[in-house]
Design a protein around this motif. Sequence first.
Motif, PDB file in Angstrom:
ATOM      1  N   HIS A 103      42.235  48.461  40.354  1.00  0.00           N
ATOM      2  CA  HIS A 103      42.185  47.488  41.442  1.00  0.00           C
ATOM      3  C   HIS A 103      40.880  46.697  41.405  1.00  0.00           C
ATOM      4  CE1 HIS A 103      45.740  48.926  43.908  1.00  0.00           C
ATOM      5  NE2 HIS A 103      45.675  49.773  42.894  1.00  0.00           N
ATOM      6  N   ARG A 121      41.695  40.094  41.949  1.00  0.00           N
ATOM      7  CA  ARG A 121      42.894  40.367  41.161  1.00  0.00           C
ATOM      8  C   ARG A 121      42.776  41.754  40.555  1.00  0.00           C
ATOM      9  NH1 ARG A 121      42.507  36.735  35.569  1.00  0.00           N
ATOM     10  NH2 ARG A 121      40.601  37.678  34.727  1.00  0.00           N
ATOM     11  N   ASN A 122      43.927  42.404  40.387  1.00  0.00           N
ATOM     12  CA  ASN A 122      43.962  43.728  39.794  1.00  0.00           C
ATOM     13  C   ASN A 122      44.117  43.624  38.284  1.00  0.00           C
ATOM     14  OD1 ASN A 122      43.847  44.979  42.379  1.00  0.00           O
ATOM     15  ND2 ASN A 122      46.055  44.664  42.628  1.00  0.00           N
ATOM     16  N   ASP A 126      46.467  44.421  36.398  1.00  0.00           N
ATOM     17  CA  ASP A 126      47.788  43.924  35.993  1.00  0.00           C
ATOM     18  C   ASP A 126      48.075  42.519  36.535  1.00  0.00           C
ATOM     19  OD1 ASP A 126      48.163  44.393  38.674  1.00  0.00           O
ATOM     20  OD2 ASP A 126      49.774  45.863  38.426  1.00  0.00           O
ATOM     21  N   LEU A 127      47.034  41.849  37.047  1.00  0.00           N
ATOM     22  CA  LEU A 127      47.097  40.497  37.603  1.00  0.00           C
ATOM     23  C   LEU A 127      47.795  40.421  38.963  1.00  0.00           C
ATOM     24  CD1 LEU A 127      47.715  38.205  34.481  1.00  0.00           C
ATOM     25  CD2 LEU A 127      45.602  38.514  35.787  1.00  0.00           C
ATOM     26  N   SER A 128      48.193  41.547  39.527  1.00  0.00           N
ATOM     27  CA  SER A 128      48.746  41.527  40.883  1.00  0.00           C
ATOM     28  C   SER A 128      47.614  41.307  41.883  1.00  0.00           C
ATOM     29  CB  SER A 128      49.471  42.835  41.179  1.00  0.00           C
ATOM     30  OG  SER A 128      48.547  43.922  41.208  1.00  0.00           O
ATOM     31  N   THR A 129      47.978  40.969  43.099  1.00  0.00           N
ATOM     32  CA  THR A 129      46.962  40.717  44.128  1.00  0.00           C
ATOM     33  C   THR A 129      47.212  41.536  45.396  1.00  0.00           C
ATOM     34  OG1 THR A 129      48.235  38.799  44.885  1.00  0.00           O
ATOM     35  CG2 THR A 129      46.456  38.388  43.303  1.00  0.00           C
ATOM     36  N   SER A 130      48.049  42.559  45.315  1.00  0.00           N
ATOM     37  CA  SER A 130      48.246  43.445  46.469  1.00  0.00           C
ATOM     38  C   SER A 130      47.365  44.679  46.301  1.00  0.00           C
ATOM     39  CB  SER A 130      49.715  43.860  46.580  1.00  0.00           C
ATOM     40  OG  SER A 130      50.113  44.582  45.430  1.00  0.00           O
TER      41      SER A 130
END
Length: 394
Positions: free
Chosen positions: A223, A227-228, A230-234
């Motif tokens: 995390h 951005r994480n 894996d490019l996610s943002t949650s």
Amino acid sequence: MPNRSPITAICLGIGLSLAACRAPSPTPEGPSMPWVSIPASDARLQYVGRTYRAGTGVVFSHPGVTVRASFWGDAVRMRLDDAGLGGDVGTNHFDVSLDGAPPTQLAVHPGQGTYPLASGLPVGLHTVELFKRTESLVGASTLVALEVHGELREPPPRTGLRMEFIGDSITCGYGTGVTFMPESSSSKVPTFTSKHQNPRRAYGWLTARHLGAEAVFVCYSGHGVYRNLDLSTSGLIPALYEQAVPDHPAAWDFSSGPPDVIVLNAGTNDTFAGAGTAAFLPDEAAFKAAYRTFLERLRTLHPRAHIICTLGSMTDGFKRREQQGVVTSAHVGDWISALVAERQSQGDARIHRHVMAMQNPFADGVGEDWHPSAATHQKMAEALSRFIQDVVRP
């Protein structure tokens, strides 16, 4: 005259009633001692780290969460309901320490179970400590009850200085239980296994121990700040910081044991994310906006705390790309330095920038997935401890 036992005669002779004379000893001993079940929410159980109370017990998932208790008796066990899925990645592990002795490692299984923590002890006063080694990605744990063969006593005293470490896998102690010596920068090393995660061998816990402080960890592998990996943002680190337990709805009560020193080691995943994509380089404006907002939030929540911003030691934040002869680059570490200087110029004298040395895999080895080895974490802790002693606590 009625016949009386010697003990009855003695009691009546000193003015005690028969009821008081026959009352059980306040300190049970021997085989007659009962097993007593203490709900996890009992105030005599001492928790260090983030938890929340649910209907079935006390829930926690961050590494380093610690449960301590003192009891008079000769055995202790716990009832735990675990959300881990089992296997090499999904098995939660704990350290169990008794009376300050070196810990033993305990692996727990999915679902509810009862686990002996100590048995056959000399009858007397003992202290048991349960320390969660594994992080939230492995699964949350719910302590249902502590069971003692004897009786529970008041918990041991807590230390004065409180430190909080916020970050990602490095702060969580990812892969610190093993060390590999790579032959080259392209060498393959084993991937994550939960049994080898151990925050006691990571820089945060080592720094706190050196300074005589209590350590709390708020960290999650993969995390980042904006951005994480894996490019996610949650589930970004600023959002996780608001929660008692990641992936659970309960908010954390920030009035509960505020930290004296906060170490923020975040930005590694923001840097590493985007391999093979157009988002290879981190976005300066997006990173700075998210990091700046998080610093403002930390200062609002903890107006007196010292905040130390660092990064590492898998990267210093520099990343470059060359396409058709054109070189572009980004430097998350420099951005963090600028943001700290920005706050200092605004009058925040309790924020500091610590530059962490990058790891040397060929001298100190690496942990799983090229994470810092225990030797690297030791060096990180030594440097951070000196920084805190020289700059934060002159």
